[in-house]
Design an enzyme around this catalytic site. Structure first.
Site, mmCIF file in Angstrom:
data_model
loop_
_atom_site.group_PDB
_atom_site.id
_atom_site.type_symbol
_atom_site.label_atom_id
_atom_site.label_comp_id
_atom_site.label_asym_id
_atom_site.label_seq_id
_atom_site.Cartn_x
_atom_site.Cartn_y
_atom_site.Cartn_z
ATOM 1 N N VAL A 47 0.838 -1.201 0.000
ATOM 2 C CA VAL A 47 0.000 0.000 0.000
ATOM 3 C C VAL A 47 0.875 1.253 0.000
ATOM 4 O O VAL A 47 1.736 1.415 0.863
ATOM 5 C CB VAL A 47 -0.934 0.011 1.226
ATOM 6 N N GLY B 227 3.035 1.884 -2.280
ATOM 7 C CA GLY B 227 4.345 1.283 -2.545
ATOM 8 C C GLY B 227 5.198 1.967 -3.587
ATOM 9 O O GLY B 227 6.268 1.462 -3.935
ATOM 10 N N HIS C 263 4.319 6.887 9.221
ATOM 11 C CA HIS C 263 4.989 8.031 9.857
ATOM 12 C C HIS C 263 4.613 9.340 9.165
ATOM 13 O O HIS C 263 4.870 10.414 9.705
ATOM 14 C CB HIS C 263 6.506 7.817 9.925
#
Length: 242
Positions: free
Chosen positions: A23, A25, A85
């Site tokens: 996902v 990617g 993040h």
């Protein structure tokens, strides 16, 4: 280096998987390595249309254009490399809850793999910790994202409905995190360990025995009848009296 790490250090993580969706990617560099190292896995890279347009595919490797907040194809395993993040807890929680639902609908067979930064000031070298905190500041200034400590990751996972996670520092500053659905008592133990309040082994054994119910007698006979397990004798006898 990444290819070597995937093949040498991650064999037990990826071996035996059937389908994997990477996902967000990008150009799929990591998924391509995985698909080549483990030909039995059918890898799909999901990213925005302009990112994946006209990229070469293979028999067990393909691209799908889309928005991860709108749609993620079904799979055994969902891979997120440096995605979370860049997200705040609210957006991260939305995505993880959807993956939890997808895994639950598949008979709870499946997992999520996250490759991201975990702040661990107690075990990391000082310079590494400083670098991670610096990245956290950069993210907070330029986005809603953040770097997370293990306890912050754990809260995110458990709030999303997952019950187990395992963190393996393996990619330099980054760690590989596996999250899945397992037994409730184990999930409680994992969470307490993450917030530095671990359950003592004897308490784990006691709760295990209590959970066996009528099967406790069978366990008692089996364990007391085999010399390697005699050290559990007093514990089993005590449990059988309650």
């Amino acid at each position: 280096m990444t290819s070597f790490v995937v093949k040498a250090e991650c064999k037990q993580i990826f071996e035996g998987l059937g389908t994997l969706v990477d996902v967000g990617g990008g150009n799929g560099s990591l998924s391509r390595i995985i698909s080549e190292a483990f030909p039995g896995i059918k890898c799909t890279v999901l990213d925005l249309p302009h990112v994946v347009a006209n990229l070469p595919e293979a028999d067990n490797f393909k691209y799908i254009a889309g928005d991860m907040f709108q749609f993620i194809p079904p799979a055994d395993t969902f891979l997120f490399k440096l995605v979370f993040h860049g997200l705040g807890d609210e957006d991260g929680l939305k995505i993880l809850k959807k993956r939890r639902e997808a895994i639950a609908s598949n008979g709870e067979r499946g997992k999520v793999i996250i490759i991201d930064i975990v702040i661990n000031a107690e075990e990391d070298e000082h310079e590494l910790t400083e670098t991670k905190f610096l990245l956290d500041i950069v993210l907070s200034v330029n986005s809603t994202g953040k770097e997370r400590t293990e306890s912050e990751w754990a809260k995110l996972f458990f709030d999303a409905g997952f019950s187990h996670y395992k963190i393996t520092p393996i990619f330099g500053m980054r760690s590989l995190i596996e999250i899945s659905i397992q037994k409730k008592f184990k999930s409680i133990c994992d969470y307490l360990a993450a917030i530095k309040k671990p359950v003592e082994d004897v308490d784990k054994q006691w709760q295990l025995a209590r959970g066996l119910g009528p099967d406790l007698r069978t366990l008692k006979v089996a364990m007391l009848g085999n010399p390697p397990y005699r050290q559990f004798g007093p514990f089993i006898l005590q449990g059988s009296k309650s």
